[in-house]
Write an enzyme that holds these catalytic residues in place. Structure first.
Site, PDB file in Angstrom:
ATOM      1  N   LYS A   1       0.805  -1.226   0.000  1.00  0.00           N
ATOM      2  CA  LYS A   1       0.000   0.000   0.000  1.00  0.00           C
ATOM      3  C   LYS A   1       0.840   1.279   0.000  1.00  0.00           C
ATOM      4  O   LYS A   1       2.037   1.272   0.238  1.00  0.00           O
ATOM      5  CB  LYS A   1      -0.993  -0.028   1.162  1.00  0.00           C
ATOM      6  CG  LYS A   1      -2.154  -0.979   0.880  1.00  0.00           C
ATOM      7  CD  LYS A   1      -3.275  -0.856   1.881  1.00  0.00           C
ATOM      8  CE  LYS A   1      -4.461  -1.732   1.477  1.00  0.00           C
ATOM      9  NZ  LYS A   1      -5.517  -1.734   2.509  1.00  0.00           N
TER      10      LYS A   1
ATOM     11  N   ARG B   1      -3.883  -9.911   4.919  1.00  0.00           N
ATOM     12  CA  ARG B   1      -4.291  -9.975   3.517  1.00  0.00           C
ATOM     13  C   ARG B   1      -3.120  -9.507   2.668  1.00  0.00           C
ATOM     14  O   ARG B   1      -2.697  -8.351   2.780  1.00  0.00           O
ATOM     15  CB  ARG B   1      -5.534  -9.099   3.310  1.00  0.00           C
ATOM     16  CG  ARG B   1      -6.101  -9.101   1.904  1.00  0.00           C
ATOM     17  CD  ARG B   1      -7.343  -8.212   1.846  1.00  0.00           C
ATOM     18  NE  ARG B   1      -7.946  -8.199   0.523  1.00  0.00           N
ATOM     19  CZ  ARG B   1      -7.592  -7.352  -0.452  1.00  0.00           C
ATOM     20  NH1 ARG B   1      -6.633  -6.461  -0.236  1.00  0.00           N
ATOM     21  NH2 ARG B   1      -8.190  -7.405  -1.630  1.00  0.00           N
TER      22      ARG B   1
END
Length: 282
Positions: free
Chosen positions: A226, A260
């Site tokens: 991210k 995740r």
């Protein structure tokens, strides 16, 4: 199409009900069937590659596969339900045929997509809007009897508000799920790393993640590749493996139950080492 009009296959004993929460960390592998994934790993209309990636993730140690057909990166273009269905349903059917025992999560905020995905073989709902994007989602999850990930996605700007608002607003979403009939033991929460939070607050979230566990439900954390990692390291999404590894290890140290990730093989090793230190299990 509405969830009331179609019979939703029930999963009477989801594997999550039997998982030893707290004894080890579970790995959710990301399978994007989109043309515009922020990390460049989208596999829209490439079913053979979808199955190959799914197999590789399971062989590497993934416990769950998370299939999504709509990018949620900053500035993404919303996808109509018809297009999202066209992307995810063939992928879920192909994965289920190839890997009949693996739990499959449908990453969507649309009840009509979740409903069709469950009929195609998914066994879990991962809703980035935390049951607030579609008024039918909570009742669908209750009717289907599947585990549901409830994420926080509301904007927070002030550091002093981060944990109080996360706990309060996730608690409200849990109450919404319970009122709709979702069973307590089938709720998983996600604090929404990268959703509505600038990099500095995402880093603070990881430091204070343990405080979110007061809600009493298993905690899923998704930091993989991210923007916050790029903010710190100055690297593009495809070059954020070490940053992801650090955030995964720290998330586990601070209470994460599921991580995740895109890079399953590497992160399974990170998880195993982290669990050996944090939980004394591997």
């Amino acid at each position: 199409m509405s969830s009331a009009a179609v019979e939703v296959p029930r999963v009477d004993s989801p594997p999550f009900d039997r998982w030893p929460w707290g004894r080890r960390t579970f790995v959710m592998g990301i399978i994007n069937v989109t043309p515009d994934s922020f990390s460049g790993d989208g596999l829209v209309d490439r079913l053979e590659e979808v199955v190959e990636r799914a197999r590789a993730m399971v062989e590497a140690g993934a416990d769950i596969l998370d299939v999504g057909g709509e990018s949620t990166r900053p500035g993404h273009t919303p996808v109509p339900a018809e297009e999202e269905l066209r992307r995810v349903i063939p992928a879920i059917r192909a994965i289920r045929a190839a890997l009949p025992d693996i739990p499959i999560s449908i990453d969507t905020s649309k009840a009509v997509v979740a409903e069709a995905a469950l009929a195609a073989g998914a066994t879990m709902i991962n809703d980035v809007r935390g049951l607030t994007g579609d008024p039918a989602m909570a009742s669908l999850a209750a009717q289907a009897g599947v585990p549901v990930v409830i994420m926080h996605d509301r904007e927070i700007r002030r550091p002093e508000e981060l944990i109080p608002r996360l706990v309060r607003e996730l608690g409200q979403r849990i109450d919404r799920a319970l009122a709709a009939g979702v069973k307590w033991e089938r709720i998983i929460i996600d604090p929404g790393f990268g959703f509505g939070k600038e990099p500095e607050l995402n880093l603070l979230l990881l430091r204070r993640l343990r405080e979110v566990t007061v809600l009493g439900r298993p905690l899923l954390v998704g930091t993989s590749r991210k923007r916050t990692i790029g903010y710190v390291l100055g690297t593009p999404p495809e070059d954020r493996l070490e940053g992801t590894a650090a955030t995964v290890a720290l998330a586990i140290a601070n209470g994460a139950d599921i991580v995740r990730v895109h890079d399953v093989a590497a992160m399974v090793r990170v998880v195993r080492m982290s669990d050996a230190v944090v939980r004394g299990t591997w």
